[in-house]
Design an enzyme around this catalytic site. Structure first.
Site, PDB file in Angstrom:
ATOM      1  N   LYS A 157       5.645  50.230   9.140  1.00  0.00           N
ATOM      2  CA  LYS A 157       6.046  49.288  10.203  1.00  0.00           C
ATOM      3  C   LYS A 157       6.870  50.018  11.251  1.00  0.00           C
ATOM      4  CE  LYS A 157       8.928  45.740   9.206  1.00  0.00           C
ATOM      5  NZ  LYS A 157       8.910  44.411   8.601  1.00  0.00           N
ATOM      6  N   GLY A 179       8.153  41.466  -2.781  1.00  0.00           N
ATOM      7  CA  GLY A 179       7.074  41.994  -3.623  1.00  0.00           C
ATOM      8  C   GLY A 179       5.654  41.668  -3.178  1.00  0.00           C
ATOM      9  N   ASP A 204      18.725  52.517  -2.185  1.00  0.00           N
ATOM     10  CA  ASP A 204      18.451  52.864  -0.794  1.00  0.00           C
ATOM     11  C   ASP A 204      17.452  54.003  -0.737  1.00  0.00           C
ATOM     12  OD1 ASP A 204      18.572  53.639   1.875  1.00  0.00           O
ATOM     13  OD2 ASP A 204      20.695  53.111   2.032  1.00  0.00           O
ATOM     14  N   ASP A 222      13.502  49.127  -3.187  1.00  0.00           N
ATOM     15  CA  ASP A 222      14.179  48.272  -2.208  1.00  0.00           C
ATOM     16  C   ASP A 222      15.681  48.232  -2.510  1.00  0.00           C
ATOM     17  OD1 ASP A 222      12.832  45.828  -0.219  1.00  0.00           O
ATOM     18  OD2 ASP A 222      15.000  45.856  -0.548  1.00  0.00           O
TER      19      ASP A 222
HETATM   20  C1  SAM Z   1      10.056  42.790   5.498  1.00  0.00           C
HETATM   21  S1  SAM Z   1      10.840  43.134   3.978  1.00  0.00           S
HETATM   22  C2  SAM Z   1       9.506  43.726   2.998  1.00  0.00           C
HETATM   23  C3  SAM Z   1       8.566  42.677   2.548  1.00  0.00           C
HETATM   24  C4  SAM Z   1       7.572  43.213   1.535  1.00  0.00           C
HETATM   25  N1  SAM Z   1       6.652  44.153   2.138  1.00  0.00           N
HETATM   26  C5  SAM Z   1       6.779  42.117   0.897  1.00  0.00           C
HETATM   27  O1  SAM Z   1       5.557  42.088   1.064  1.00  0.00           O
HETATM   28  O2  SAM Z   1       7.364  41.271   0.197  1.00  0.00           O
HETATM   29  C6  SAM Z   1      11.694  44.611   4.315  1.00  0.00           C
HETATM   30  C7  SAM Z   1      12.455  45.140   3.123  1.00  0.00           C
HETATM   31  O3  SAM Z   1      12.931  46.455   3.432  1.00  0.00           O
HETATM   32  C8  SAM Z   1      14.111  46.663   2.688  1.00  0.00           C
HETATM   33  N2  SAM Z   1      14.825  47.831   3.210  1.00  0.00           N
HETATM   34  C9  SAM Z   1      15.321  48.027   4.455  1.00  0.00           C
HETATM   35  N3  SAM Z   1      15.935  49.224   4.538  1.00  0.00           N
HETATM   36  C10 SAM Z   1      15.816  49.802   3.311  1.00  0.00           C
HETATM   37  C11 SAM Z   1      16.247  51.050   2.759  1.00  0.00           C
HETATM   38  N4  SAM Z   1      16.938  51.930   3.488  1.00  0.00           N
HETATM   39  N5  SAM Z   1      15.959  51.323   1.478  1.00  0.00           N
HETATM   40  C12 SAM Z   1      15.260  50.430   0.718  1.00  0.00           C
HETATM   41  N6  SAM Z   1      14.831  49.238   1.184  1.00  0.00           N
HETATM   42  C13 SAM Z   1      15.092  48.923   2.459  1.00  0.00           C
HETATM   43  C14 SAM Z   1      14.862  45.347   2.860  1.00  0.00           C
HETATM   44  O4  SAM Z   1      15.832  45.181   1.839  1.00  0.00           O
HETATM   45  C15 SAM Z   1      13.717  44.327   2.793  1.00  0.00           C
HETATM   46  O5  SAM Z   1      13.605  43.781   1.499  1.00  0.00           O
END
Ligand code: SAM
Length: 207
Positions: free
Chosen positions: A163, A62, A98, A82
């Site tokens: 990203k 978050g 997803d 997420d």
């Molecule tokens: C680096 S973390 C994000 C951190 C966030 N921006 C923060 O500031 O706390 C990446 C997130 O992308 C989510 N993620 C990856 N693939 C996903 C998908 N297909 N659908 C939803 N979430 C996804 C992962 O579960 C993970 O929590």
């Protein structure tokens, strides 16, 4: 019986907790060290303005939603998504699921109520296996999907921040971005680890 940690995971944990941004995030009660990446990007690029509609993809735990929250004020909103759960943040609508699932697209469409977002931001990265033959196509697919998503849900003068990873395999993807947006910048915030090929694409103004 308690499972023994491998020495590589022990070193990762030790490094993680010694990290300057992890410590600062902890002391400032921020959700993640990723908060600093967004702050650094916004300080130089000034992407957030008051009253914006913002979509945060891959939002958990978050940090980015927490950062963007101060900009939404009365008129704006944040819709976050997420696979993992996320503890509630005031004024942030969170959907667990997803991003590729049609359920999420339906929810977003309903929430937006015929409006479009000023900012779409994605900090998602797929689960990496360490095998480039698997990881690169997965990452490219994700990036192209985020781009498609923004064609549907971002307003014409909106901003997409996403990203990605550097590498020649991503060249076609970058070309796709150029064909849709007028202004593209590749940004490596200081808080992004130098050892990582992670960078952020900032794309503005649709053609
Ligand atoms: C680096 S973390 C994000 C951190 C966030 N921006 C923060 O500031 O706390 C990446 C997130 O992308 C989510 N993620 C990856 N693939 C996903 C998908 N297909 N659908 C939803 N979430 C996804 C992962 O579960 C993970 O929590």
């Amino acid at each position: 019986m308690k499972k023994k940690r491998s020495s590589s995971s022990y070193h990762w944990i030790k490094k993680h907790f010694n990290d300057q941004y992890v410590q600062e995030a902890h002391s400032k009660k921020l959700r993640s060290r990723a908060w600093f990446k967004l702050e650094q990007i916004n300080k130089s690029e000034k992407i957030f303005k008051n009253g914006m509609i913002i979509i945060d993809l891959g939002s958990s735990p978050g940090g980015w939603s927490q950062y963007a929250q101060k900009y939404i004020q009365k008129k704006g909103m944040i819709i976050s998504c997420d696979i993992m759960p996320m503890k509630p943040i005031q004024k942030v609508k969170f959907f667990q699921g997803d991003f590729f699932d049609s359920f999420f697209l339906e929810k977003i469409t309903k929430c937006l109520n015929n409006k479009k977002a000023h900012i779409i931001m994605s900090d998602m990265s797929p689960n990496l296996s360490g095998i480039s033959a698997i990881d690169i196509p997965k990452s490219i697919n994700l990036l192209n999907s985020v781009l498609n998503f923004s064609c549907n849900f971002l307003r014409n003068n909106g901003t997409l921040l996403t990203k990605t990873f550097l590498g020649k395999d991503f060249d076609q993807c970058f070309k796709n971005f150029h064909s849709i947006f007028k202004e593209i910048k590749i940004i490596k915030p200081i808080a992004s680890k130098l050892t990582s090929r992670e960078v952020y694409i900032l794309a503005k103004e649709r053609h």
